[in-house]
Design an enzyme around this catalytic site. Structure first.
Site, PDB file in Angstrom:
ATOM      1  N   SER A 218       0.849  -1.191   0.000  1.00 46.48           N
ATOM      2  CA  SER A 218       0.000   0.000   0.000  1.00 46.48           C
ATOM      3  C   SER A 218       0.881   1.236   0.000  1.00 46.48           C
ATOM      4  O   SER A 218       2.049   1.178   0.413  1.00 46.48           O
ATOM      5  CB  SER A 218      -0.902   0.007   1.235  1.00 46.48           C
ATOM      6  OG  SER A 218      -1.516   1.272   1.431  1.00 46.48           O
ATOM      7  N   TYR A 231      -2.651  -0.629  10.225  1.00 47.28           N
ATOM      8  CA  TYR A 231      -2.598  -1.033   8.815  1.00 47.28           C
ATOM      9  C   TYR A 231      -1.264  -0.677   8.169  1.00 47.28           C
ATOM     10  O   TYR A 231      -0.606  -1.520   7.547  1.00 47.28           O
ATOM     11  CB  TYR A 231      -3.746  -0.366   8.064  1.00 47.28           C
ATOM     12  CG  TYR A 231      -3.774  -0.671   6.582  1.00 47.28           C
ATOM     13  CD1 TYR A 231      -4.244  -1.892   6.117  1.00 47.28           C
ATOM     14  CD2 TYR A 231      -3.344   0.272   5.648  1.00 47.28           C
ATOM     15  CE1 TYR A 231      -4.277  -2.176   4.759  1.00 47.28           C
ATOM     16  CE2 TYR A 231      -3.376   0.001   4.296  1.00 47.28           C
ATOM     17  CZ  TYR A 231      -3.846  -1.225   3.848  1.00 47.28           C
ATOM     18  OH  TYR A 231      -3.870  -1.502   2.506  1.00 47.28           O
TER      19      TYR A 231
END
Length: 380
Positions: A218, A231
């Protein structure tokens, strides 16, 4: 006009022309960084140094040769029913990728969390017989082992060409102090230990085929964004793991790439349902001091943050799918890909800008509906 001026204008024109060609041909930021930089540096440097016209032409010829070599590297290898395993195919990137690879002629193994769920059923219904849906919870060693046996049984001597570690969860998005330890552990289990376990299981097949390992990380793996402590930490770990494996597996001929997408509507956020289901558990684990200092209204704002993430995300997966396909099929894939609006800029910003400036920008990036904790609103 003197020869000197003609050469200068020549360099500028060539820089603009070739730079435009590269930008048009290599649409992904992950693929165009290097050629653009060396083209700009080469001709810009020649312009600044004011080389004689003859040597400038020599330099131009050499650069064209290098450009041809680079362009050749971008040619895609033939599909030839190569086998690819993709995890996390119930929805989002994985689901769309399986359909795309199937249309291109790949033999696809689609790992899903629920083999009887709507996502798995849709893949069986709409894809060709080359696709095999596998029950594959990436946190379950037993299911990984079972999936490995089924893949080996089907590919036999053909081998596995590529593994795409796509499965992942977002978890709770709020201040790091308030995220329960259970959420940190769950995120790490799915987003990091899961891909590590799957990779370790299937690497013998990838080494045999000299294939590709593609890990879906990501933008958050390289950009420290507030409210994303759980995350982003897992994605940073996955990115580092991939970078180390890229070096270690090079001697085996295995290419490793990391995809670092920006915001896309993949259902990973779960919209506001995630917060609604976990709100009571989150409140129960907070101390009285934390509840007093942050305040109930501050905690409620976190629900709006999930909605804002979904609103500002793109529904078009095309940039991500294009980059994954390139990582799987290019003769020399890029080590990093940055699909999404301004993703490469944010990553570079985190790398080279002064911390005070980058921190300010990242705070603004996630400042939708920001609320001040109650203790900071109270007079001293």
């Amino acid at each position: 006009m003197s020869m000197f001026s003609e050469a200068a204008w020549f360099f500028l024109a060539v820089t603009a022309a070739l730079g435009s060609i590269v930008l048009c041909k290599h649409k992904s930021p992950g693929q165009l960084g290097s050629p653009v930089l060396w083209l700009a540096g080469l001709f810009g440097g020649a312009y600044l140094l004011f080389l004689p016209f003859f040597w400038s032409l020599v330099l131009f010829s050499l650069s064209c040769l290098l450009m041809c070599v680079y362009s050749a590297d971008q040619e895609l290898l033939p599909v030839d029913q190569k086998a690819v395993l993709v995890t996390g195919c119930d929805s989002g990137f994985g689901h769309a990728l399986v359909k795309k690879l199937d249309k291109l002629g790949f033999t696809v193994f689609a790992g899903v969390l629920n083999e009887k769920g709507p996502g798995a059923e849709e893949l069986r219904r709409n894809c060709s017989t080359r696709i095999t849906v596998l029950q594959m919870d990436v946190t379950s060693p037993e299911q990984i082992k079972d999936a490995y046996s089924k893949v080996v049984e089907k590919v036999q001597d053909k081998g596995l060409w590529a593994l795409v570690n796509n499965a992942g969860i977002l978890g709770v998005t709020m201040d790091g102090e308030l995220i329960p330890m259970t959420e940190y552990k769950k995120c790490m289990e799915v987003n990091f230990f899961g891909p590590v376990g799957v990779t370790k299981a299937f690497l013998p097949l990838l080494r045999k085929s000299k294939g590709r390992l593609v890990n879906i990380s990501s933008m958050g793996g390289g950009v420290p964004m507030p409210k994303m402590a759980a995350y982003n930490s897992t994605k940073a770990a996955l990115t580092m793991f991939s970078s180390i494996l890229r070096q270690e597996l090079s001697k085996w001929g295995v290419k490793v790439s990391v995809i670092q997408p920006g915001g896309f509507q993949t259902n990973i956020t779960g919209i506001s349902d995630v917060w609604t289901k976990k709100e009571k558990d989150i409140l129960d684990q907070l101390s009285q001091e934390q509840l007093r200092d942050y305040g109930q209204d501050y905690l409620q704002v976190q629900k709006a943050f999930l909605n804002s993430m979904e609103k500002h995300s793109s529904p078009d997966f095309t940039p991500v799918l294009r980059d994954i396909q390139h990582a799987i099929s290019a003769q020399i894939p890029a080590p990093f890909y940055y699909p999404g609006t301004m993703v490469s800029i944010w990553v570079y910003l985190a790398s080279i800008f002064p911390t005070c400036l980058s921190d300010y920008c990242f705070k603004k990036l996630v400042a939708y509906g920001e609320c001040t904790p109650r203790a900071l609103r109270m007079p001293n």
